[in-house]
Write an enzyme that holds these catalytic residues in place. Sequence first.
Site: not given
Lengths: 294, 189
Positions: B51-53, B80, B128-129, B164, B166
Amino acid sequence: MAEVATLRVKTGLAEMLKGGVIMDVTNAEQAKIAEDAGAVSVMALERVPADIRAEGGVARMADPQRIKEIQETVTIPVMAKCRIGHFVEAQILEALEVDYIDESEVLTPADVEHHVDKWQFKVPFVCGAINLGEALRRIAEGAAMIRTKGEAGTGDIVNAVTHMRAVFGGIRRLQSLPPEELYAEAKNLRAPYDLVRWVAEQGRLPVVTFTAGGIATPADAALCMQLGADGVFVGSGIFKSGDPELRAKAIVEATTHFRDADILARVSAGLGEPMVGISAAELRPEELLETRGW
Amino acid sequence: MMGSPLRIGVLAVQGDFREHAAMLRRLGAEVVEVRTPEQLEDVDGLVVPGGESTAIMRLIRLYGLDTALRRLHGAVFGTCAGMIVLDRDHLGMADIVVDRNAYGRQVASFEAELELDGQSEPLRGVFIRAPIVRERGPDVEVLAELDGEPVLLRDGRVLVASFHPELTDDTRVHELFLDLVRERERVRA
């Protein structure tokens, strides 16, 4: 060997944004407020939709300088809008390495027949849709994320609800059809048969689906989440309100705790003035942004 | 309690928690979405998703989940953003220091085949990023690398991945995590 820009990588970023709030910002200062409030991403644009509506004129991609300042200020992903069909604005946004391009009806369309061929880009695209057919047409063109359009810049949630019900209801309807009826249904939807069949079998869109257009309160955000949105875009609703910082934080909390009415009651209290808003029902047909997109 | 399913919490304040939940259910676990500290009671293990940390960390602190998470005894798995949240600079549950978005912006996101420690079949890593581990303590084991950078690591009961698993159909990393949960349960029993 590493492979970049695969569909999984493009849709993957949207997967990471789920359960989050993407906020419209016009400068670095607003971007910082959004990030500190817990936004998962910011959308860089020249003017928020309410101002575009009020001031009129042609709405275009934001100034690259502004976009760079925003990118230098925040660490969360930065999205930016290009006009429908304006593939050169999209090329510029790709050169700037924005994280997502929104081919958006909020800006003045550059092409009244064709959207951008999004498969030609490494940067993923998000596109608006008011119903299932439009969502599938955008996905066929390469969109890696869908947002239902709502009616941007109004602060009125009604069209967002209509569009979500149309998309999610459309999916449920497809699931009820026998396989032989899917061919004619693809024609009705003006969408590729293979995508229609996939959706009928899986019961969802193949990409993440957010809601946009008219979200002004924590309750609006939670309503969208309960109706099945994966997350929300908030445009004018934050920076056109009395206390943007407080409201931004409250909308973030409401998006996470969207089923907990006690938390929703607490975060909805004492937020100051919401954006004034205009009733979407009072807009003349030519004032509607949702009809842009083909 | 042989045969009763493992009860795994998935931190659900933001991110791709549904994908983790689906994969854990496929592997026979019972999944609890965790948004408040009470929901952490009685879980055997916990996943911190991608997600966005910054957003996840803010929501963790706001609801007192930081204290509750540090009190957990079971195994923990972060992917991530989850890896960032567990590092020394955040919750301090894994003895690593992580650089965010270390590969660059979204245009630099990629997929690559990874060699999983002790397995011949490669693993598809979706980055992803993605973050990169800059420092790690002496007890941290590296379970997979990419171009010399550790991408899957274990620090005791904590498993972290910069990619990821998942987002693929390959369940091996989640199986590894559930093995860790069971191992931890046995130690505690």
